[in-house]
Design a protein around this motif. Sequence first.
Motif, PDB file in Angstrom:
ATOM      1  N   ALA A  47     -74.007  71.409 117.839  1.00  0.00           N
ATOM      2  CA  ALA A  47     -74.114  70.973 116.448  1.00  0.00           C
ATOM      3  C   ALA A  47     -72.768  70.895 115.731  1.00  0.00           C
ATOM      4  O   ALA A  47     -72.594  70.077 114.833  1.00  0.00           O
ATOM      5  CB  ALA A  47     -75.024  71.927 115.677  1.00  0.00           C
ATOM      6  N   THR A  68     -73.985  67.837 113.426  1.00  0.00           N
ATOM      7  CA  THR A  68     -75.178  67.108 113.861  1.00  0.00           C
ATOM      8  C   THR A  68     -76.380  67.784 113.204  1.00  0.00           C
ATOM      9  O   THR A  68     -76.774  68.890 113.587  1.00  0.00           O
ATOM     10  CB  THR A  68     -75.311  67.131 115.396  1.00  0.00           C
ATOM     11  OG1 THR A  68     -74.088  66.683 115.972  1.00  0.00           O
ATOM     12  CG2 THR A  68     -76.452  66.256 115.847  1.00  0.00           C
ATOM     13  N   MET A  69     -76.932  67.125 112.210  1.00  0.00           N
ATOM     14  CA  MET A  69     -77.941  67.763 111.358  1.00  0.00           C
ATOM     15  C   MET A  69     -79.239  68.096 112.086  1.00  0.00           C
ATOM     16  O   MET A  69     -79.920  69.059 111.733  1.00  0.00           O
ATOM     17  CB  MET A  69     -78.223  66.902 110.128  1.00  0.00           C
ATOM     18  CG  MET A  69     -77.035  66.846 109.157  1.00  0.00           C
ATOM     19  SD  MET A  69     -76.321  68.463 108.767  1.00  0.00           S
ATOM     20  CE  MET A  69     -77.590  69.160 107.751  1.00  0.00           C
ATOM     21  N   SER A  70     -79.600  67.337 113.109  1.00  0.00           N
ATOM     22  CA  SER A  70     -80.832  67.671 113.828  1.00  0.00           C
ATOM     23  C   SER A  70     -80.694  69.030 114.525  1.00  0.00           C
ATOM     24  O   SER A  70     -81.637  69.827 114.538  1.00  0.00           O
ATOM     25  CB  SER A  70     -81.178  66.580 114.839  1.00  0.00           C
ATOM     26  OG  SER A  70     -80.130  66.431 115.783  1.00  0.00           O
ATOM     27  N   TYR A  71     -79.512  69.300 115.073  1.00  0.00           N
ATOM     28  CA  TYR A  71     -79.271  70.605 115.694  1.00  0.00           C
ATOM     29  C   TYR A  71     -79.184  71.712 114.641  1.00  0.00           C
ATOM     30  O   TYR A  71     -79.653  72.828 114.864  1.00  0.00           O
ATOM     31  CB  TYR A  71     -77.999  70.589 116.533  1.00  0.00           C
ATOM     32  CG  TYR A  71     -78.108  69.809 117.819  1.00  0.00           C
ATOM     33  CD1 TYR A  71     -79.122  70.062 118.733  1.00  0.00           C
ATOM     34  CD2 TYR A  71     -77.189  68.822 118.122  1.00  0.00           C
ATOM     35  CE1 TYR A  71     -79.214  69.351 119.917  1.00  0.00           C
ATOM     36  CE2 TYR A  71     -77.272  68.099 119.306  1.00  0.00           C
ATOM     37  CZ  TYR A  71     -78.293  68.373 120.191  1.00  0.00           C
ATOM     38  OH  TYR A  71     -78.384  67.674 121.357  1.00  0.00           O
ATOM     39  N   ASP A  73     -80.724  71.766 111.753  1.00  0.00           N
ATOM     40  CA  ASP A  73     -82.098  72.045 111.306  1.00  0.00           C
ATOM     41  C   ASP A  73     -82.840  72.918 112.319  1.00  0.00           C
ATOM     42  O   ASP A  73     -83.553  73.856 111.943  1.00  0.00           O
ATOM     43  CB  ASP A  73     -82.868  70.743 111.080  1.00  0.00           C
ATOM     44  CG  ASP A  73     -82.302  69.933 109.922  1.00  0.00           C
ATOM     45  OD1 ASP A  73     -81.594  70.522 109.066  1.00  0.00           O
ATOM     46  OD2 ASP A  73     -82.559  68.718 109.873  1.00  0.00           O
ATOM     47  N   ALA A  74     -82.665  72.630 113.604  1.00  0.00           N
ATOM     48  CA  ALA A  74     -83.297  73.443 114.642  1.00  0.00           C
ATOM     49  C   ALA A  74     -82.734  74.868 114.624  1.00  0.00           C
ATOM     50  O   ALA A  74     -83.471  75.844 114.821  1.00  0.00           O
ATOM     51  CB  ALA A  74     -83.093  72.799 116.010  1.00  0.00           C
TER      52      ALA A  74
END
Length: 127
Positions: A47, A68-71, A73-74
């Motif tokens: 991320a 990396t926003m998806s990482y 958020d996870a």
Amino acid sequence: MSTKPLHHSEDRRKTPHGDTLFYKIMLGLNIAAWAGLVVVLILFHYARPEFITGVQQYWGVEGDNTWTMSYVDAMVVLLRICLVLSLISTVMRARRSRRKNDSFGINLIILTIIVATSLITLATTVS
């Protein structure tokens, strides 16, 4: 005729605490929380922004300098789960620890501090 009572009356205080279901659940929660933290560290690796060295800047090599926003958020979801698991396990240990020789569970306190600090840091630095 038997003189044994109809119900099982073994003294539970003489049973090793490692043999009880309560202890096994508490241990499982503890292991799951630490494993979750390891997964968060792996997600953090993917991320974070790339480190761009001076040589790369000099040669004009482009690099990704955003999270990396998806990482991220996870990571936040998993950190929250780890925090809940560690707090539940800490409360379970506090309710169970009554003997002088019972351990304090410092690893759960350390885990809770690490996870809480990580959540605060993510909330204040990642945008």
